[in-house]
Design an enzyme around this catalytic site. Structure first.
Site, PDB file in Angstrom:
ATOM      1  N   LYS A  95       9.187  11.538  -8.829  1.00 19.32           N
ATOM      2  CA  LYS A  95       8.334  12.747  -8.917  1.00 19.32           C
ATOM      3  C   LYS A  95       9.122  13.983  -9.316  1.00 19.32           C
ATOM      4  O   LYS A  95       9.027  15.035  -8.680  1.00 19.32           O
ATOM      5  CB  LYS A  95       7.624  13.002  -7.580  1.00 19.32           C
ATOM      6  CG  LYS A  95       6.659  11.892  -7.176  1.00 19.32           C
ATOM      7  CD  LYS A  95       5.860  12.251  -5.954  1.00 19.32           C
ATOM      8  CE  LYS A  95       4.965  11.138  -5.478  1.00 19.32           C
ATOM      9  NZ  LYS A  95       5.702   9.930  -5.049  1.00 19.32           N
TER      10      LYS A  95
HETATM   11  O1  LIG Z   1       3.676   8.712  -7.045  1.00 18.58           O
HETATM   12  C1  LIG Z   1       3.433   7.961  -6.077  1.00 18.58           C
HETATM   13  O2  LIG Z   1       3.815   6.810  -6.080  1.00 18.58           O
HETATM   14  C2  LIG Z   1       2.560   8.469  -4.999  1.00 18.58           C
HETATM   15  C3  LIG Z   1       1.624   9.405  -5.374  1.00 18.58           C
HETATM   16  C4  LIG Z   1       0.603   9.756  -4.473  1.00 18.58           C
HETATM   17  O3  LIG Z   1      -0.296  10.511  -4.800  1.00 18.58           O
HETATM   18  N1  LIG Z   1       0.606   9.199  -3.247  1.00 18.58           N
HETATM   19  C5  LIG Z   1       1.571   8.315  -2.834  1.00 18.58           C
HETATM   20  O4  LIG Z   1       1.467   7.814  -1.697  1.00 18.58           O
HETATM   21  N2  LIG Z   1       2.590   7.984  -3.692  1.00 18.58           N
HETATM   22  C6  LIG Z   1       3.674   7.074  -3.250  1.00 18.58           C
HETATM   23  O5  LIG Z   1       3.115   5.772  -3.047  1.00 18.58           O
HETATM   24  C7  LIG Z   1       3.674   5.152  -1.897  1.00 18.58           C
HETATM   25  C8  LIG Z   1       2.577   4.897  -0.887  1.00 18.58           C
HETATM   26  O6  LIG Z   1       3.074   4.154   0.196  1.00 18.58           O
HETATM   27  P1  LIG Z   1       2.128   3.453   1.282  1.00 18.58           P
HETATM   28  O7  LIG Z   1       1.197   4.509   1.774  1.00 18.58           O
HETATM   29  O8  LIG Z   1       3.078   2.975   2.322  1.00 18.58           O
HETATM   30  O9  LIG Z   1       1.403   2.333   0.582  1.00 18.58           O
HETATM   31  C9  LIG Z   1       4.782   6.083  -1.409  1.00 18.58           C
HETATM   32  O10 LIG Z   1       5.990   5.681  -2.032  1.00 18.58           O
HETATM   33  C10 LIG Z   1       4.363   7.446  -1.925  1.00 18.58           C
HETATM   34  O11 LIG Z   1       5.481   8.285  -2.147  1.00 18.58           O
END
Ligand SMILES: O=C(O)c1cc(=O)[nH]c(=O)n1[C@@H]1O[C@H](COP(=O)(O)O)[C@@H](O)[C@H]1O
Length: 272
Positions: A95
């Site tokens: 990001k």
């Molecule tokens: O860019 C991302 O991957 C991301 C964007 C977003 O809007 N929300 C988000 O949760 N993420 C990433 O996606 C992953 C979600 O993880 P879990 O919630 O454990 O499935 C994490 O690595 C967050 O940093």
């Protein structure tokens, strides 16, 4: 092979829209990995081997490595992915967003140091902050649009010229930044209506959709809103729900991760 071609091939090869997120929180790792000098690498390697047949992408989140000065282990994970599973796209989730000269260094970090097929970037510093990434024409640039977290609404839902800001981001990426056909957008599974709005704006452009699993996003609503005419178009990410799946019976953590990844893949495929 460029990022989009590789992604299309991975969707087909594994019949999967599931992106497995690698967010190795040291406090949640099985005890045998916590004190080992390369424990993060070993944990992630076992998760990768257990889920590679079920995934369309892997997405390591850089903060989990950088916070522990474990970038060396992230380099090894990326090298392992490229060598053992060269057909599965590697997305570095960092990001980034900065002025052009600095963005160029972030692009080198993602594409040259880690060998990522794609990287997540923030759009809010504008065109010149994403241009350096486009110099790597075979790689992907995944732009934050409508993020999965509640606070994303603070700015992304602001009305600008009659429509919410996140829709301007989608339009800008579709009309200008995607000139080389190398862009994708992040839209959270926690906002299915917005997934649909973004899909309407960007046509067949791939969407990275985090927010199922630990964040509680609805898989059916997500897939119905985000699928393309060919029933693909999405990298639906799940991290914690797979990495820290609770073992059942005699299962170990990797078998539990595989079971949850398979259940998730099937739940997604049921609505494509
Ligand atoms: O860019 C991302 O991957 C991301 C964007 C977003 O809007 N929300 C988000 O949760 N993420 C990433 O996606 C992953 C979600 O993880 P879990 O919630 O454990 O499935 C994490 O690595 C967050 O940093």
């Amino acid at each position: 092979m460029n990022f989009i071609t590789k992604l299309n091939a991975a969707w087909a090869a594994n019949d999967s829209l599931l992106c497995v997120g690698l967010d190795p929180d040291i406090e949640r790792l099985p005890v045998q990995f916590r004190d080992a000098p390369d424990g993060i690498y070993q944990f992630c390697k076992e998760i990768i081997d257990a889920t590679a047949g079920l995934a369309c992408a892997f997405k390591p989140q850089i903060a989990y490595f950088a916070a522990l000065a474990a970038e060396g282990q992230l380099e090894r994970i990326c090298a392992y992915l490229r060598e053992a599973y060269p057909h599965i796209p590697l997305i570095l989730d960092s990001k980034r967003g900065d002025i052009g000269a600095t963005a160029k260094q972030y692009a080198r970090e993602a594409y040259d140091r880690y060998g990522a097929d794609a990287v997540t970037v923030s759009p809010y510093m504008g065109s010149d902050s994403v241009e350096p990434y486009m110099e790597w024409q075979d790689r992907g640039v995944i732009v934050l649009c409508r993020t999965s977290n509640p606070g994303g609404s603070d700015l992304q839902f602001l009305q600008v010229d009659g429509k919410p800001l996140y829709q301007h981001v989608a339009q800008l990426v579709a009309d200008k930044w995607n000139a080389n056909g190398q862009c994708a957008l992040v839209v959270g599974a926690t906002f299915p209506e917005e997934i649909r709005a973004v899909r309407d704006i960007v046509g067949e452009m791939p969407l990275l959709i985090p927010g199922i699993g630990a964040q509680g996003g609805d898989i059916e609503a997500t897939v119905r809103a985000g699928r393309t005419t060919s029933g693909t178009g999405m990298m639906i990410n799940s991290s914690r729900a797979i990495l820290y799946a609770k073992p059942q019976g005699g299962e170990d953590f990797a078998a539990a991760a595989r079971r949850v990844a398979e259940e998730t893949r099937q739940a997604i495929n049921a609505h494509r």
